[in-house]
Enzyme design. Sequence first.
Site, short mmCIF file in Angstrom:
data_model
loop_
_atom_site.label_atom_id
_atom_site.label_comp_id
_atom_site.label_asym_id
_atom_site.label_seq_id
_atom_site.Cartn_x
_atom_site.Cartn_y
_atom_site.Cartn_z
N GLY A 113 0.83 -1.20 0.00
CA GLY A 113 0.00 0.00 0.00
C GLY A 113 0.86 1.24 0.00
N GLY A 114 0.34 2.27 -0.63
CA GLY A 114 1.07 3.53 -0.68
C GLY A 114 2.47 3.32 -1.20
CG ASP A 115 5.58 5.52 0.66
OD1 ASP A 115 4.92 4.97 1.57
OD2 ASP A 115 6.26 6.54 0.85
CD GLU A 116 3.98 1.47 5.02
OE1 GLU A 116 3.61 0.34 5.37
OE2 GLU A 116 3.84 2.48 5.72
#
Length: 118
Positions: A33-36
């Site tokens: 998710g996102g930048d993870e």
Amino acid sequence: DLYGHALGDEVLREVAALIRASVREVDTVARVGGDEFVIALQDIEDFDYVTMVAERLLDTVKEPVGFGEFSHQIGMSIGIALYPDHGHDIVELMRKADAAMYRVKQSGKGAFLQASAA
């Protein structure tokens, strides 16, 4: 976000490729998710290999990455959790790695930290 969603997606694809190139074929890389991202290293004999991978990842983002007419420095914070030292299931391992990652972020990007056993 800085340059729009399309370029942001391109940055994420490039980061994923850098991560994938830093681990073995048997290891798993997933965006959660996102930048993870999560990296599951398989059949690890000792912690030295884990720290080597973390250092290799940090080295890959030292130079700014170019995207069309833009160039951007990518930061990376890494939280590490080891089975069975930090948990016996994926939920516990993810929770511990996430907590370690946030401790790294609080101290400044560009580092890694092993989870605590508690």
